[in-house]
Design a protein around this motif. Structure first.
Motif, short mmCIF file in Angstrom:
data_model
loop_
_atom_site.label_atom_id
_atom_site.label_comp_id
_atom_site.label_asym_id
_atom_site.label_seq_id
_atom_site.Cartn_x
_atom_site.Cartn_y
_atom_site.Cartn_z
N ILE A 268 0.83 -1.21 0.00
CA ILE A 268 0.00 0.00 0.00
C ILE A 268 0.86 1.25 0.00
O ILE A 268 0.55 2.23 -0.69
CB ILE A 268 -0.95 -0.02 1.21
CG1 ILE A 268 -1.88 -1.24 1.11
CG2 ILE A 268 -1.77 1.26 1.28
CD1 ILE A 268 -2.77 -1.46 2.32
N VAL A 269 1.96 1.23 0.74
CA VAL A 269 2.88 2.37 0.77
C VAL A 269 3.42 2.64 -0.63
O VAL A 269 3.47 3.79 -1.10
CB VAL A 269 4.03 2.13 1.77
CG1 VAL A 269 5.14 3.18 1.59
CG2 VAL A 269 3.51 2.16 3.20
N LEU A 270 3.83 1.58 -1.32
CA LEU A 270 4.37 1.74 -2.67
C LEU A 270 3.32 2.27 -3.64
O LEU A 270 3.62 3.09 -4.51
CB LEU A 270 4.94 0.41 -3.17
CG LEU A 270 6.31 0.03 -2.64
CD1 LEU A 270 6.68 -1.38 -3.06
CD2 LEU A 270 7.38 1.01 -3.13
N ALA A 271 2.07 1.78 -3.50
CA ALA A 271 1.00 2.27 -4.38
C ALA A 271 0.76 3.76 -4.15
O ALA A 271 0.59 4.54 -5.11
CB ALA A 271 -0.28 1.48 -4.11
N TYR A 272 0.78 4.18 -2.91
CA TYR A 272 0.60 5.60 -2.56
C TYR A 272 1.75 6.43 -3.10
O TYR A 272 1.54 7.50 -3.71
CB TYR A 272 0.48 5.73 -1.05
CG TYR A 272 0.24 7.14 -0.55
CD1 TYR A 272 -0.81 7.91 -1.06
CD2 TYR A 272 1.05 7.70 0.43
CE1 TYR A 272 -1.03 9.21 -0.59
CE2 TYR A 272 0.83 8.99 0.91
CZ TYR A 272 -0.21 9.73 0.39
OH TYR A 272 -0.44 11.02 0.85
N CYS A 273 2.97 5.94 -2.91
CA CYS A 273 4.16 6.67 -3.40
C CYS A 273 4.16 6.76 -4.92
O CYS A 273 4.60 7.77 -5.49
CB CYS A 273 5.43 5.99 -2.91
SG CYS A 273 5.72 6.15 -1.14
N GLN A 274 3.69 5.71 -5.59
CA GLN A 274 3.63 5.71 -7.05
C GLN A 274 2.73 6.84 -7.54
O GLN A 274 3.10 7.58 -8.46
CB GLN A 274 3.10 4.36 -7.55
CG GLN A 274 3.08 4.21 -9.06
CD GLN A 274 4.45 3.96 -9.65
OE1 GLN A 274 5.32 3.40 -8.99
NE2 GLN A 274 4.64 4.36 -10.89
N VAL A 275 1.55 6.98 -6.92
CA VAL A 275 0.63 8.05 -7.32
C VAL A 275 1.21 9.42 -7.00
O VAL A 275 1.12 10.36 -7.81
CB VAL A 275 -0.74 7.84 -6.63
CG1 VAL A 275 -1.66 9.02 -6.91
CG2 VAL A 275 -1.38 6.55 -7.11
N LEU A 276 1.85 9.57 -5.84
CA LEU A 276 2.48 10.85 -5.49
C LEU A 276 3.57 11.21 -6.48
O LEU A 276 3.68 12.36 -6.94
CB LEU A 276 3.06 10.77 -4.07
CG LEU A 276 2.08 10.69 -2.90
CD1 LEU A 276 2.83 10.47 -1.59
CD2 LEU A 276 1.22 11.95 -2.82
N ALA A 277 4.40 10.23 -6.84
CA ALA A 277 5.51 10.49 -7.77
C ALA A 277 5.01 10.82 -9.16
O ALA A 277 5.51 11.74 -9.81
CB ALA A 277 6.44 9.27 -7.81
#
Length: 395
Positions: A268-277
């Motif tokens: 979930i952290v990676l999915a969130y970071c992907q959208v932020l990036a």
């Protein structure tokens, strides 16, 4: 047989002697219209018994012939069904062996005569789909629509196959209709739950899938890899929907209201970071990743960060370089610094870090590193070296 003859003789004797003993011969008159038949009791009894014995002998003589006739009739009457069942069995065997053309032909031919229409048409449809023959698949599915579709007649397995075929045909509306008709079974059957989640992801019902993940985790037959994939797709979609349909504030508010357990999940952290990036929301992204890099213990998450399209990684790269200063031959920090330098277009620094990585004593790089390294070399006009690096991927 001897007993029967003795009984007949005793009976005849009794019949013959009884009129004599009573002084009467006995008399029988049968009248049918103008026809009259006269006989004594003795004669009539004897004729009746002889007729009965003759009938028994005739039946015994023809009994074998009658049995043969019934067997022959049965063989002729059910020959077509037996042939259809043989074709059905051959079709299933051909399907298992991967001969989908032969399987489709035999199963479609045997469907109705074998009385196994559902399973025959379903497997024939799947065999046609595996041959990329969409019209054939549509035809068999249309035939199934004409048949009874209850669980009692078809079974849940047949329903599952039908849903998979419909999804494979991209007939999502019909697949949704079939799933909704059997929705009460979702909580009891992991296979139907899996199809529900798969279809919901296609329909972009991400919030609904997130709710279904708890039920999926309780199913032992659903692997952790599958749960992780669903989790990544559902949360990435939910995060992306918030920012596309609303704004950054809605995205971050959705993140904040997630349970603590979810916010600690690597997926979930990676999915969130992907959208932020992807949306260049730099400050919240750096705020989330900087503690992870400084701590430096979650190697799998640190390795995954390399693929994020971070446009301004300065603070993150500085934290990674600090680790690298203390461990100059650490492959993880070399790779992370090299990728951060690549995304910020610091080609010289990226090349230096990648060179150090690929020249370590033991091979500690992967395809992700090599692809980025070849891109760095290409950007600097070193095309031959870039091709050499690419060849290592297939070596």
């Amino acid at each position: 047989m001897k007993r029967l003859l003795v009984v007949v003789l005793l009976f005849l004797t009794a019949v013959a002697l009884s009129p004599v003993l009573i002084g009467e011969k006995g008399y029988i008159l049968i009248a049918m219209g103008d026809l009259t038949i006269e006989s004594t009791v003795v004669t009539a009894s004897i004729m009746l018994i002889l007729s009965f014995v003759a009938l028994l002998m005739v039946l015994k003589f023809f009994r074998g012939g009658l049995n043969f006739s019934f067997a022959a009739w049965n063989k002729i009457a059910f020959a077509s069904r037996r042939k259809a069942v043989r074709d059905l069995n051959k079709g299933i065997a051909a399907y298992v062996l991967g001969d989908y053309k032969q399987a489709e032909h035999l199963l479609a031919k045997s469907a109705e005569a074998s009385s196994f229409e559902h399973i025959a048409y379903l497997i024939a449809a799947d065999a046609a789909q595996k041959q990329a023959l969409r019209p054939n698949t549509d035809h068999y599915l249309a035939l199934l629509e004409q048949k009874s579709n209850t669980l009692k007649t078809a079974g849940l397995e047949a329903v599952l196959i039908k849903i998979k075929l419909l999804i494979g045909q991209q007939n999502y509306a019909q697949a949704r209709k079939v799933i909704d008709e059997h929705h009460k079974h979702i909580g009891h059957d992991a296979r139907l739950l899996s199809l529900e989640v798969a279809l919901s992801l296609i329909e972009q019902r991400f919030d609904y899938v997130i709710k279904q993940l708890n039920a999926a985790k309780k199913q032992k037959s659903i692997t952790n890899e599958t749960i992780t994939l669903w989790q990544q797709q559902a949360f990435y979609g939910a995060f992306n929907d918030r920012i596309k349909q609303q704004d950054n504030e809605a995205l971050m508010a959705f993140w904040q209201q997630l349970p603590k357990k979810d916010k600690q999940s690597e997926t979930i952290v990676l999915a969130y970071c992907q959208v932020l990036a992807e949306n260049q929301i730099h400050q919240p992204l750096a705020k989330l990743l900087l503690p992870i890099i400084k701590k430096g213990t979650n190697t799998s998450l640190l390795s995954a960060i390399r693929t994020l399209p971070i446009a301004q990684p300065d603070s993150l790269m500085a934290a990674a370089q600090k680790h690298l200063h203390n461990e100059p031959h650490n492959a993880l920090w070399l790779s992370l610094v090299a990728h951060f330098a690549t995304t910020s277009q610091q080609w010289s620094l990226a090349e230096k870090a990648f060179n150090s990585l690929v020249n370590l004593e033991e091979k500690q790089y992967d395809k992700i590193d090599l692809l980025a390294f070849s891109q760095v070399l290409e950007q600097q006009g070193q095309l031959d070296k870039a091709n050499q690096v690419l060849r290592k991927i297939h070596a």
